[in-house]
Design a protein around this motif. Structure first.
Motif, PDB file in Angstrom:
ATOM      1  N   LYS A 128       2.406   1.669  -3.477  1.00 48.53           N
ATOM      2  CA  LYS A 128       1.427   2.182  -4.451  1.00 48.53           C
ATOM      3  C   LYS A 128       1.262   3.690  -4.326  1.00 48.53           C
ATOM      4  CE  LYS A 128      -1.480  -1.925  -4.920  1.00 48.53           C
ATOM      5  NZ  LYS A 128      -2.757  -2.551  -4.535  1.00 48.53           N
ATOM      6  N   LYS A 129       1.282   4.185  -3.083  1.00 50.23           N
ATOM      7  CA  LYS A 129       1.144   5.631  -2.868  1.00 50.23           C
ATOM      8  C   LYS A 129       2.420   6.371  -3.251  1.00 50.23           C
ATOM      9  CE  LYS A 129      -2.374   5.514   0.714  1.00 50.23           C
ATOM     10  NZ  LYS A 129      -2.486   4.661   1.879  1.00 50.23           N
ATOM     11  N   ALA A 130       3.571   5.782  -2.917  1.00 53.36           N
ATOM     12  CA  ALA A 130       4.859   6.447  -3.170  1.00 53.36           C
ATOM     13  C   ALA A 130       5.219   6.470  -4.649  1.00 53.36           C
ATOM     14  CB  ALA A 130       5.964   5.764  -2.367  1.00 53.36           C
ATOM     15  N   PRO A 170       3.028   5.531  -7.707  1.00 54.67           N
ATOM     16  CA  PRO A 170       1.766   5.046  -8.278  1.00 54.67           C
ATOM     17  C   PRO A 170       1.817   4.655  -9.754  1.00 54.67           C
ATOM     18  CG  PRO A 170       1.689   7.421  -7.946  1.00 54.67           C
ATOM     19  CD  PRO A 170       2.981   6.938  -7.351  1.00 54.67           C
ATOM     20  N   GLU A 184       0.838  -1.211   0.000  1.00 53.48           N
ATOM     21  CA  GLU A 184       0.000   0.000   0.000  1.00 53.48           C
ATOM     22  C   GLU A 184       0.871   1.260   0.000  1.00 53.48           C
ATOM     23  OE1 GLU A 184      -3.258   0.174  -0.658  1.00 53.48           O
ATOM     24  OE2 GLU A 184      -2.963  -1.983  -0.944  1.00 53.48           O
ATOM     25  N   LYS A 185       1.924   1.256   0.802  1.00 54.81           N
ATOM     26  CA  LYS A 185       2.848   2.404   0.839  1.00 54.81           C
ATOM     27  C   LYS A 185       3.541   2.579  -0.510  1.00 54.81           C
ATOM     28  CE  LYS A 185       3.907   1.950   5.735  1.00 54.81           C
ATOM     29  NZ  LYS A 185       4.872   1.370   6.663  1.00 54.81           N
TER      30      LYS A 185
END
Length: 137
Positions: A80-82, A84, A77-78
């Protein structure tokens, strides 16, 4: 073309492997302290074109996810955010550590060299990447 980058995630250390730009050869890149993993990946992807992250998916013999998946999912999840723009695929990594250890034996590494867990992680990431590449062809 761009590289594929494989991640053998561990709570302490994470093995990293990459392909060449033509996605022909998978090679171990390094082992990173997991606390520094996101920063390493951000830095690496600014210097090199990466098309895809291939992340090992630990499973038990009965095909259920392993307990370590609880540590991997928050990292994904981290990630994907960092970063994308780079998609993520998962690859079954059930036997990679055993295969990595056998690879070390087969290549003639001495017993004390085979105790190098960072090297095992890097080889495991390479095996995960090779497994993904083989499944595509």
């Amino acid at each position: 073309m761009a590289r594929l980058l494989a991640i053998d995630y561990g709570t302490k250390r994470t093995g990293i492997a990459v392909t060449d730009e033509f996605q022909i050869i998978a090679s171990g890149l390094t082992t990173v302290n997991t606390k520094e993993l996101l920063a390493f990946l951000k830095d690496y992807t600014t210097k090199e074109k990466v098309e895809l992250f291939v992340i090992g998916e630990p499973k038990q013999m009965n095909n259920k996810v392993s307990e370590s998946e609880a540590d991997i999912l928050p990292f994904i999840e981290k990630l994907k955010k960092a970063i994308p723009d780079i998609p993520i695929v998962r690859v079954d990594e059930r036997f990679t550590s055993k295969m990595a250890f056998q690879t070390m034996i087969d290549s003639g590494l001495k017993k004390n060299q085979r105790k190098n867990k960072a090297l095992v992680d890097e080889i495991s990431a390479t095996i995960i990447l090779q497994s993904y590449m083989s499944s595509k062809h």
